[in-house]
Design a protein around this motif. Structure first.
Motif, PDB file in Angstrom:
ATOM      1  N   ILE A 115       6.097  -4.685   3.413  1.00 20.45           N
ATOM      2  CA  ILE A 115       7.470  -4.274   3.115  1.00 20.45           C
ATOM      3  C   ILE A 115       8.114  -3.563   4.300  1.00 20.45           C
ATOM      4  O   ILE A 115       9.313  -3.671   4.528  1.00 20.45           O
ATOM      5  CB  ILE A 115       7.499  -3.376   1.857  1.00 20.45           C
ATOM      6  CG1 ILE A 115       7.048  -4.188   0.642  1.00 20.45           C
ATOM      7  CG2 ILE A 115       8.882  -2.796   1.620  1.00 20.45           C
ATOM      8  CD1 ILE A 115       6.964  -3.395  -0.638  1.00 20.45           C
ATOM      9  N   SER A 116       7.298  -2.842   5.084  1.00 21.27           N
ATOM     10  CA  SER A 116       7.839  -2.120   6.245  1.00 21.27           C
ATOM     11  C   SER A 116       8.266  -3.067   7.359  1.00 21.27           C
ATOM     12  O   SER A 116       8.970  -2.668   8.291  1.00 21.27           O
ATOM     13  CB  SER A 116       6.795  -1.144   6.793  1.00 21.27           C
ATOM     14  OG  SER A 116       5.698  -1.848   7.377  1.00 21.27           O
ATOM     15  N   LYS A 144       0.229   2.616   1.982  1.00 22.70           N
ATOM     16  CA  LYS A 144       1.436   1.865   2.297  1.00 22.70           C
ATOM     17  C   LYS A 144       1.784   0.919   1.157  1.00 22.70           C
ATOM     18  O   LYS A 144       0.931   0.545   0.351  1.00 22.70           O
ATOM     19  CB  LYS A 144       1.234   1.058   3.588  1.00 22.70           C
ATOM     20  CG  LYS A 144       1.123   1.897   4.847  1.00 22.70           C
ATOM     21  CD  LYS A 144       1.023   1.008   6.089  1.00 22.70           C
ATOM     22  CE  LYS A 144       0.939   1.835   7.354  1.00 22.70           C
ATOM     23  NZ  LYS A 144       0.829   0.985   8.567  1.00 22.70           N
ATOM     24  N   ALA A 145       3.047   0.559   1.095  1.00 23.61           N
ATOM     25  CA  ALA A 145       3.528  -0.341   0.052  1.00 23.61           C
ATOM     26  C   ALA A 145       3.523  -1.777   0.563  1.00 23.61           C
ATOM     27  O   ALA A 145       3.926  -2.053   1.696  1.00 23.61           O
ATOM     28  CB  ALA A 145       4.934   0.063  -0.380  1.00 23.61           C
ATOM     29  N   TYR A 146       3.048  -2.674  -0.296  1.00 17.81           N
ATOM     30  CA  TYR A 146       3.017  -4.094   0.039  1.00 17.81           C
ATOM     31  C   TYR A 146       3.528  -4.909  -1.149  1.00 17.81           C
ATOM     32  O   TYR A 146       3.517  -4.449  -2.295  1.00 17.81           O
ATOM     33  CB  TYR A 146       1.589  -4.543   0.386  1.00 17.81           C
ATOM     34  CG  TYR A 146       0.958  -3.793   1.537  1.00 17.81           C
ATOM     35  CD1 TYR A 146       1.293  -4.089   2.856  1.00 17.81           C
ATOM     36  CD2 TYR A 146       0.038  -2.777   1.305  1.00 17.81           C
ATOM     37  CE1 TYR A 146       0.709  -3.400   3.908  1.00 17.81           C
ATOM     38  CE2 TYR A 146      -0.545  -2.082   2.354  1.00 17.81           C
ATOM     39  CZ  TYR A 146      -0.200  -2.392   3.654  1.00 17.81           C
ATOM     40  OH  TYR A 146      -0.765  -1.709   4.695  1.00 17.81           O
ATOM     41  N   GLN A 147       3.949  -6.109  -0.852  1.00 14.14           N
ATOM     42  CA  GLN A 147       4.405  -7.037  -1.878  1.00 14.14           C
ATOM     43  C   GLN A 147       3.428  -8.213  -1.970  1.00 14.14           C
ATOM     44  O   GLN A 147       3.015  -8.765  -0.952  1.00 14.14           O
ATOM     45  CB  GLN A 147       5.805  -7.563  -1.542  1.00 14.14           C
ATOM     46  CG  GLN A 147       6.348  -8.575  -2.543  1.00 14.14           C
ATOM     47  CD  GLN A 147       7.594  -9.287  -2.025  1.00 14.14           C
ATOM     48  OE1 GLN A 147       7.706  -9.560  -0.824  1.00 14.14           O
ATOM     49  NE2 GLN A 147       8.535  -9.576  -2.912  1.00 14.14           N
ATOM     50  N   THR A 179      -2.365  -4.888  10.128  1.00 16.18           N
ATOM     51  CA  THR A 179      -1.906  -5.240   8.784  1.00 16.18           C
ATOM     52  C   THR A 179      -2.247  -6.677   8.442  1.00 16.18           C
ATOM     53  O   THR A 179      -2.629  -6.987   7.306  1.00 16.18           O
ATOM     54  CB  THR A 179      -0.391  -5.015   8.655  1.00 16.18           C
ATOM     55  OG1 THR A 179      -0.074  -3.664   8.986  1.00 16.18           O
ATOM     56  CG2 THR A 179       0.080  -5.292   7.233  1.00 16.18           C
ATOM     57  N   LYS A 180      -2.135  -7.565   9.403  1.00 11.94           N
ATOM     58  CA  LYS A 180      -2.463  -8.970   9.167  1.00 11.94           C
ATOM     59  C   LYS A 180      -3.951  -9.129   8.861  1.00 11.94           C
ATOM     60  O   LYS A 180      -4.331  -9.891   7.958  1.00 11.94           O
ATOM     61  CB  LYS A 180      -2.057  -9.807  10.380  1.00 11.94           C
ATOM     62  CG  LYS A 180      -0.549  -9.889  10.584  1.00 11.94           C
ATOM     63  CD  LYS A 180      -0.179 -10.660  11.843  1.00 11.94           C
ATOM     64  CE  LYS A 180       1.341 -10.700  12.023  1.00 11.94           C
ATOM     65  NZ  LYS A 180       1.736 -11.432  13.241  1.00 11.94           N
TER      66      LYS A 180
END
Length: 314
Positions: free
Chosen positions: A291-292, A270-273, A299-300
């Motif tokens: 980002i999603s 997955k993509a993250y910032q 996710t946290k």
């Protein structure tokens, strides 16, 4: 070459001189390049008095001349990575053993037992609007180890601890390739002044996410984050200094299951910032953003795990 010749695409120039007859008495770019060596712990990097485009092409040619195949190359983010090479690159006789003997008192558990395979990555950051360049070189290695399965002895490949001394050898060779005098390069690498330990802590962020707190200014935090991302072999999709953000693509181990079994790890990446914010002159925070925008509990929790792995690099 763009410093001296206009309208030349350096991607099509043979900087290695293969297939071209050159008078050995002639010297191309004969003047030594001013290169400063910076150090933080066991990490060293270069500040080169050449424009970023030229350093990019010279660095790429350097890796090819060592026998490596360039596997990844993204000039926009200033990152290139080689494929694994089974044999160690050739080390000049004059420098062989110099750095390893010098570093032996500060580096533990470094093994040179073969067989092993290495790959290198080079990250280049522009300085002074691209007139000068910051160059980082990192090594990733794997070693073949013995194992017994059901009484039968077999071998398999596994990640090997980062070989700081070999990394330093290659940095020395790159330094000379970029135009530094060989003797001066050895002296500068050994005598590089330590910038000091990086202090970073993992803390609670916003809305259940973790965050990192660096006791550094924004630019130094940006530099250290970029190094940690590279050192952990994390896929960097993009970076934007104006947005103060890195965009990464990584798999959450807790989410691996039937999809990774069927389609591979990439199926659940997955993509993250990672967004930086300057709080004070010597205090910068790094936030983990999904980002999603699903913002689920998994996710946290992953944000703490991931940022924790970044923290351990320092």
């Amino acid at each position: 070459l763009s410093e001296y010749v206009s309208n030349v695409d350096p991607s099509y120039v043979d900087l290695g001189g293969k297939g071209i007859e050159i008078d050995t008495k002639e010297k191309v770019l004969a003047e030594n390049t001013d290169i400063l060596v910076k150090k933080a712990g066991n990490r060293r990097w270069l500040e080169v008095n050449k424009n970023t485009d030229l350093v990019w092409n010279l660095s790429k040619q350097f890796l090819k001349d060592q026998g490596f195949v360039i596997k990844k190359s993204n000039k926009k983010i200033g990152f290139m990575e080689t494929d694994y090479l089974e044999n160690k690159p050739e080390i000049p006789a004059k420098s062989l053993g110099l750095f390893r003997s010098f570093l032996s008192s500060t580096i533990d558990n470094v093994s040179y037992t073969l067989p092993s395979i290495d790959k290198y990555s080079i990250r280049i950051e522009p300085l002074d609007s691209g007139k000068r360049s910051q160059v980082h070189l990192s090594i990733s290695s794997m070693a073949e180890v013995n194992s017994k399965i059901g009484g039968a002895e077999t071998t398999f490949w596994q990640s090997k601890e980062r070989d700081v001394s070999l990394e330093t050898e290659m940095l020395y060779m790159l330094m000379v390739f970029l135009g530094s005098d060989a003797a001066k390069a050895r002296e500068n690498i050994i005598d590089a002044k330590d910038e000091g330990k990086v202090f970073v802590e993992l803390a609670d962020g916003i809305n259940g996410y973790g965050k990192l707190v660096f006791k550094l200014n924004f630019i130094d935090t940006w530099d250290n984050m970029a190094w940690a991302i590279t050192n952990l072999n994390i896929q960097l999709d993009d970076k934007d200094l104006k947005e103060k953000s890195f965009y990464i693509n990584v798999a959450n181990e807790d989410e691996k299951g039937v999809f990774s079994t069927l389609f591979g790890t990439d199926a659940i990446s997955k993509a993250y910032q990672l967004q930086l914010k300057s709080i004070e002159d010597n205090l910068t925070e790094v936030y983990f953003n999904d980002i999603s925008e699903v913002n689920d509990q998994i996710t946290k929790q992953f944000s703490y795990q991931f940022l924790g792995s970044i923290q351990k690099q320092f």
